[in-house]
Design a protein around this motif. Structure first.
Motif, PDB file in Angstrom:
ATOM      1  N   THR A  21       5.073   5.093  -5.244  1.00 57.20           N
ATOM      2  CA  THR A  21       5.263   5.154  -6.835  1.00 57.20           C
ATOM      3  C   THR A  21       4.424   6.065  -7.672  1.00 57.20           C
ATOM      4  O   THR A  21       4.833   6.716  -8.494  1.00 57.20           O
ATOM      5  CB  THR A  21       5.373   3.646  -7.048  1.00 57.20           C
ATOM      6  OG1 THR A  21       6.175   2.833  -6.007  1.00 57.20           O
ATOM      7  CG2 THR A  21       5.704   3.458  -8.628  1.00 57.20           C
ATOM      8  N   PHE A  79       0.891  -1.130   0.110  1.00 58.73           N
ATOM      9  CA  PHE A  79      -0.018  -0.159  -0.101  1.00 58.73           C
ATOM     10  C   PHE A  79       0.806   1.275   0.116  1.00 58.73           C
ATOM     11  O   PHE A  79       0.586   2.183  -0.856  1.00 58.73           O
ATOM     12  CB  PHE A  79      -0.763   0.038   1.357  1.00 58.73           C
ATOM     13  CG  PHE A  79      -1.698   1.217   1.193  1.00 58.73           C
ATOM     14  CD1 PHE A  79      -2.989   1.423   0.422  1.00 58.73           C
ATOM     15  CD2 PHE A  79      -1.636   2.212   2.348  1.00 58.73           C
ATOM     16  CE1 PHE A  79      -3.470   2.596   0.476  1.00 58.73           C
ATOM     17  CE2 PHE A  79      -2.286   3.150   2.614  1.00 58.73           C
ATOM     18  CZ  PHE A  79      -3.463   3.567   1.466  1.00 58.73           C
ATOM     19  N   ILE A  80       1.895   1.473   0.925  1.00 56.31           N
ATOM     20  CA  ILE A  80       2.646   2.623   0.941  1.00 56.31           C
ATOM     21  C   ILE A  80       3.551   2.809  -0.285  1.00 56.31           C
ATOM     22  O   ILE A  80       3.309   4.029  -0.780  1.00 56.31           O
ATOM     23  CB  ILE A  80       3.502   2.591   2.356  1.00 56.31           C
ATOM     24  CG1 ILE A  80       2.803   2.338   3.563  1.00 56.31           C
ATOM     25  CG2 ILE A  80       4.452   3.544   2.232  1.00 56.31           C
ATOM     26  CD1 ILE A  80       3.452   2.142   4.727  1.00 56.31           C
ATOM     27  N   SER A  81       4.147   1.668  -0.929  1.00 56.59           N
ATOM     28  CA  SER A  81       4.931   1.967  -2.048  1.00 56.59           C
ATOM     29  C   SER A  81       3.899   2.208  -3.068  1.00 56.59           C
ATOM     30  O   SER A  81       4.354   2.820  -4.194  1.00 56.59           O
ATOM     31  CB  SER A  81       5.815   0.661  -2.378  1.00 56.59           C
ATOM     32  OG  SER A  81       4.998  -0.425  -2.553  1.00 56.59           O
ATOM     33  N   LEU A  82       2.737   1.694  -3.202  1.00 58.38           N
ATOM     34  CA  LEU A  82       1.985   2.028  -4.189  1.00 58.38           C
ATOM     35  C   LEU A  82       1.476   3.698  -4.138  1.00 58.38           C
ATOM     36  O   LEU A  82       1.559   4.098  -5.455  1.00 58.38           O
ATOM     37  CB  LEU A  82       0.210   1.286  -3.972  1.00 58.38           C
ATOM     38  CG  LEU A  82      -0.585   1.883  -5.024  1.00 58.38           C
ATOM     39  CD1 LEU A  82      -0.458   1.431  -6.427  1.00 58.38           C
ATOM     40  CD2 LEU A  82      -2.161   1.723  -4.329  1.00 58.38           C
ATOM     41  N   LEU A  83       1.559   4.009  -3.088  1.00 54.58           N
ATOM     42  CA  LEU A  83       1.356   5.672  -3.074  1.00 54.58           C
ATOM     43  C   LEU A  83       2.505   6.336  -3.403  1.00 54.58           C
ATOM     44  O   LEU A  83       2.430   7.394  -4.287  1.00 54.58           O
ATOM     45  CB  LEU A  83       0.918   6.255  -1.513  1.00 54.58           C
ATOM     46  CG  LEU A  83      -0.344   5.614  -0.730  1.00 54.58           C
ATOM     47  CD1 LEU A  83      -0.621   6.265   0.434  1.00 54.58           C
ATOM     48  CD2 LEU A  83      -1.669   5.842  -1.935  1.00 54.58           C
TER      49      LEU A  83
END
Lengths: 121, 227
Positions: free
Chosen positions: A99, A93-97
């Motif tokens: 990126t 979730f965090i890396s989706l944001l």
């Protein structure tokens, strides 16, 4: 006949790439090497688009099926998955944001710079 | 009797095909990203194997055959890049800038978070390529020594979240450019996100499709250089 040839081309390129990747002095995924080689062959018109049209349509449509065995393998790692599923979701979730934000802003900034440069000329 | 069926490679192949077929049917009916056909198929197969007490190794007699196709189906992505070559040529610099920034950010974020949470290197390597398209991600994970099934799981989670959240994220981060929106969706959430990008507009979908191939290639190159 045509599909036979298409599959032949595709498998031969894949086979040669897997052999070539094993000979490289550094680790590189053979599948991506195969993709590079195929792009070059298409650009050079050694392989033409119609040489692969049926196979590519089929594989594009049903691509996900080929990942099922790799995914089902999670059965062998159920303990690890049970311990870490929350972390996996959090990291995803965090890396989706981050990126999404980085990619979008990099494009917008580049477009703005190019528009400014283009306007000055 | 059971072994007569399960020891045959055709068992794993049939089970895979029918499970995926059911997954596609459910997905077509419910039309929600959460009901991803791949996810449904995996759950079904694991359920069947667990209920009938069939070991993974028996399933994998056939699974290995299907697995062998991973290289060719990744290679075939070349066709979609080649077909988009005119768009790529026109918007090359913004696309490269976006996919490069996104890929690097993804790798850094995942690495930092994994360190922070104290996750094992094996798990970190499995999560590292989770933003890129499945064939490339599996290839990267394997070359690093990650656990590819966890990679597939993280990919699905990321893709489904990207699919659901894409319009909201574009609003949240005040992204106005349609090219930027497409590139961001493709870079952050691969094919599963791209299907939402297609719904948001053909131009956004095309950009997302290009971005997912580019970010896959860029990630593979960075990983092979840096890890």
């Amino acid at each position: 006949m045509k599909i036979l040839l298409e599959l032949g081309v595709l498998f031969l390129v894949s086979l040669l790439s897997e052999a070539a990747a094993a000979m490289l002095p550094f680790e590189f995924p053979p599948a991506i090497l195969a993709m590079f080689i195929l792009i070059v062959l298409l650009m050079l018109k050694v392989v033409r688009e119609e040489h692969l049209e049926n196979t590519s349509a089929f594989f594009a449509k049903y691509m996900a099926i080929f990942f099922i065995p790799a995914g089902v393998e999670i059965m062998n790692h159920l303990d690890l998955f049970r311990e870490t599923w929350f972390y996996i979701i959090a990291v995803s979730f965090i890396s989706l944001l981050t990126t999404f934000l980085a990619a979008a802003k990099a494009v917008e900034i580049t477009e703005r710079l190019m528009a400014r440069k283009g306007g000055r000329e | 009797m059971k072994e007569l069926i399960t020891s045959n490679p055709l068992f794993g192949i049939s089970l895979t095909i029918f499970s995926y077929w059911i997954g596609m049917a459910v997905n077509a009916k419910l039309k929600k990203a959460v009901f991803n056909p791949l996810l449904i198929a995996e759950v079904l197969i694991i359920a069947v194997l667990a209920i009938f007490r069939i070991p993974y190794s028996a399933y994998n007699e056939g699974g290995a055959f299907i697995n062998m196709f991973l290289t060719p189906i990744t290679a075939i992505l070349a066709i979609s890049i080649y077909r988009q070559r005119d768009t790529v040529r026109r918007k090359f610099i913004p696309i490269i800038a976006g996919t490069l920034a996104g890929s690097i950010t993804s790798l850094i974020t995942v690495t930092l978070l994994c360190r922070l949470l104290g996750l094992s290197p094996e798990l970190s390597y499995s999560l590292l390529p989770k933003s890129v398209t499945t064939p490339i991600a599996v290839a990267i994970s394997e070359s690093l020594g990650g656990i590819r099934s966890l990679t597939v799981m993280a990919l699905l989670i990321t893709g489904v979240m990207g699919n659901i959240l894409a319009p909201f994220l574009a609003k949240l981060f005040r992204v106005r450019s349609r090219i930027a929106t497409g590139v961001a969706i493709g870079t952050a959430s691969h094919v599963v996100g791209t299907s939402k990008a297609m719904e948001m507009g053909e131009d956004i979908g095309a950009m997302s499709g290009i971005a997912l191939s580019f970010s896959g290639i860029i990630t593979a190159i960075i990983v092979s250089l840096a890890f």
